[in-house]
Design an enzyme around this catalytic site. Structure first.
Site, PDB file in Angstrom:
ATOM      1  N   TYR A  22      -3.230  11.281   1.071  1.00  0.00           N
ATOM      2  CA  TYR A  22      -3.685  11.156  -0.318  1.00  0.00           C
ATOM      3  C   TYR A  22      -3.682  12.528  -1.001  1.00  0.00           C
ATOM      4  CZ  TYR A  22      -5.220   6.351   0.497  1.00  0.00           C
ATOM      5  OH  TYR A  22      -5.256   5.015   0.779  1.00  0.00           O
ATOM      6  N   HIS A  67      -4.900  -7.805  -0.048  1.00  0.00           N
ATOM      7  CA  HIS A  67      -4.186  -6.536   0.094  1.00  0.00           C
ATOM      8  C   HIS A  67      -3.447  -6.420   1.427  1.00  0.00           C
ATOM      9  CE1 HIS A  67      -3.317  -2.389  -0.891  1.00  0.00           C
ATOM     10  NE2 HIS A  67      -3.787  -2.002   0.276  1.00  0.00           N
ATOM     11  N   ASP A  83       0.850  -1.189   0.000  1.00  0.00           N
ATOM     12  CA  ASP A  83       0.000   0.000   0.000  1.00  0.00           C
ATOM     13  C   ASP A  83       0.894   1.250   0.000  1.00  0.00           C
ATOM     14  OD1 ASP A  83      -3.135   0.564   0.430  1.00  0.00           O
ATOM     15  OD2 ASP A  83      -2.005   2.079   1.538  1.00  0.00           O
TER      16      ASP A  83
END
Length: 555
Positions: free
Chosen positions: A474, A530, A324
């Site tokens: 982000y 993930h 990630d």
């Protein structure tokens, strides 16, 4: 002026009306070497004279004791006969560097030069540049930087728990649609079961003790306190040196993702396995690391901060692992200081800037899978392209658009509601573990994880109040555009990749190789999604072992 041009193709005679422009206005003779001379590097004067005489050409040849004229393979020789006495002007003999010959040579040189330039640029090892920053409040403090390392203990108290319970008790349930499962997000009916367990059975104090079983520390770097877990191996055999390993988490995870992996790495059961010394930091703005107080803290800044952390801990070289956000942070670390990162291990590596090989593989890979190294699983995950690469990405990326644009808006609501925070985070642990879990009433949450582990991760976000700052990461990365220097820069550090079958974004080996030019291992994993370090710690630890062993043996 009469020109005789000798080249590797043949001997050509021309009438040239303009000395400054060598043009083929009247071809008189083409004599090909193939039938007359065995060597194209030596042309006999007698043969030339004989051929011209046959065609009625009356020329006076310059006399030389040498019987052979030697020419470069790509040039010609011309003789100027336009003197008053009809003799050959030997001073004008030379290579034909004008007209079509010159154009061809220039074109060839440009093509060759272009190819050489492309290959040189491709092989050239660029290094990412980054300047020191200050992320603390106000302006940098005068005086020397605080280099101290302080032990840290995770704590809780009655007041914290009472506030949590009060907010949980005051939550307002809302019914899910019939037969919707997790396709509309976290199913409200199942969420109520999770909340009930959280309120009545989950023991946060016991989980705090579990968190503190490994040593925690904090140190100030670039104006903010950076939290990390540092686990040294116990009872290290004599003569054995521990190998330092940095492991970086992502969103919505935390350092806690690695807790079941750490003992497998620091206390391996196999005597032939490498013994690691593990450092697991919290990205600034996540967990117990202080959040930056200024705009602009992106993955490159985090990479620079973690390099400073490892240097402060005394590591001159080390391995790094990430998934990630940890993928891009550790990748940036390899780009910043490639000589310090001994090896890079990843389980997530979507193409940041797809090039021609990736595009061609998408277009032709289904018809010619072997040409691009695709296996059956690659075909299954990529095709049909629109459904698997476009529609699925849109389905699972709504959160990213929010957090990359206006993170503070939804973040403020999540920071105020523990139930809302749990739904927002745990939904990712369902769908990102296996996208088919969307069709289950319980989202398959407890098929791979325990509620205690899932809620411990949620509590790290809740007690530290870091959800807004974690979402800002982000914004900081995407607000600078998708054409950042590091996105175009290949990585020239030995790399190992663990390819888990249910990863959110599947990446075939060919795609990984476009970015990571020294890919040493690519392991198709038996299972996992993930959050692989938390879901399949044994598989992940073993792949890190195998990759590191390979690199250590090459020293």
């Amino acid at each position: 002026m009469m020109i005789i041009c000798v080249c590797r193709v043949g001997i050509h005679c021309y009438n040239v009306h303009n000395r400054n422009s060598l043009c083929r206005t009247n071809m008189l003779l083409t004599w090909r070497i193939r039938n007359h001379v065995s060597s194209i590097r030596g042309i006999s004067i007698c043969k030339v004279r004989e051929c011209l005489t046959e065609r009625g050409q009356n020329l006076h040849w310059f006399e030389s004791s040498r019987q052979e004229l030697h020419f470069p393979r790509t040039t010609g020789l011309y003789f100027d006969t336009k003197l008053a006495d009809g003799r050959i002007d030997t001073a004008s003999c030379g290579t034909a560097t004008k007209g079509s010959t010159m154009f061809t040579e220039i074109l060839l040189a440009l093509v060759v030069g272009g190819v050489v330039y492309f290959l040189v640029q491709r092989s050239k090892r660029h290094q990412l540049k980054s300047e020191d920053g200050w992320w603390g409040e106000g302006t940098p403090m005068a005086g020397e930087e605080d280099l101290s390392i302080r032990p840290y203990t995770v704590q809780t108290d009655d007041e914290e728990l009472e506030d949590l319970y009060r907010r949980i008790d005051q939550t307002r349930p809302f019914p899910s649609l019939e037969d919707s499962q997790f396709n509309y997000g976290f199913n409200s009916h199942y969420l109520q079961k999770v909340v009930t367990y959280w309120r009545r059975d989950f023991d946060w104090r016991r989980q705090v003790e579990k968190l503190n079983k490994f040593p925690h520390y904090k140190t100030n770097i670039e104006g903010i306190d950076v939290h990390y877990v540092h686990v040294r191996p116990k009872n290290l055999p004599e003569g054995v040196t521990a190998v330092p390993l940095l492991m970086v988490h992502g969103w919505p995870g935390s350092f806690y993702e690695f807790y079941r992996m750490i003992p497998l790495l620091t206390q391996p059961s196999n005597p032939d396995d490498i013994v690691f010394e593990v450092v697991c930091p919290s990205i600034p703005g996540y967990g117990f690391s202080e959040a930056p107080h200024k705009k602009g803290f992106d993955s490159v800044c985090a990479a620079r901060v973690f390099h400073k952390l490892m240097k402060r801990l005394g590591f001159q070289q080390f391995y790094a692992h990430g998934g990630d956000w940890g993928w891009i942070v550790t990748t940036n670390m390899a780009q910043l200081e490639p000589k310090i990162i001994k090896g890079l291990h990843l389980n997530f590596a979507p193409p940041s800037k797809p090039g021609l090989p990736v595009v061609l593989s998408i277009m032709l890979g289904r018809s010619f899978p072997k040409l691009f190294g695709f296996n059956e699983h690659d075909i299954q995950r990529i095709y049909p392209v629109v459904q698997n690469l476009v529609v699925e990405s849109v389905k699972e990326s709504g959160y990213m658009h929010i957090q990359a644009t206006k993170p503070d808006t939804v973040g403020r609501a999540l920071n105020d509601s523990p139930v809302g925070l749990a739904a927002y985070i745990l939904e990712k642990f369902s769908t990102w573990t296996d996208h088919d879990f969307r069709n289950l009433d319980d989202g398959g949450l407890t098929r791979k994880f325990s509620l205690d582990d899932l809620l411990t991760n949620v509590m790290i976000y809740w007690t530290s109040g870091c959800i807004i700052s974690s979402m800002r990461f982000y914004k900081e990365n995407f607000s600078k555009g998708l054409d950042q220097p590091h996105s175009k820069m290949p990585v020239h550090v030995p790399t190992g990749f663990a390819c888990f079958p249910n990863e959110l974004m599947h990446t075939p080996k060919l795609w990984v190789q476009q970015k990571y030019r020294e890919l040493k291992t690519f392991t198709p994993m038996a299972r996992g999604g993930h959050f692989a370090a938390m879901e399949e710690p044994e598989l992940m630890a073993q792949d890190i072992q195998n990759f590191t062993k390979m690199q250590e043996k090459m020293k």
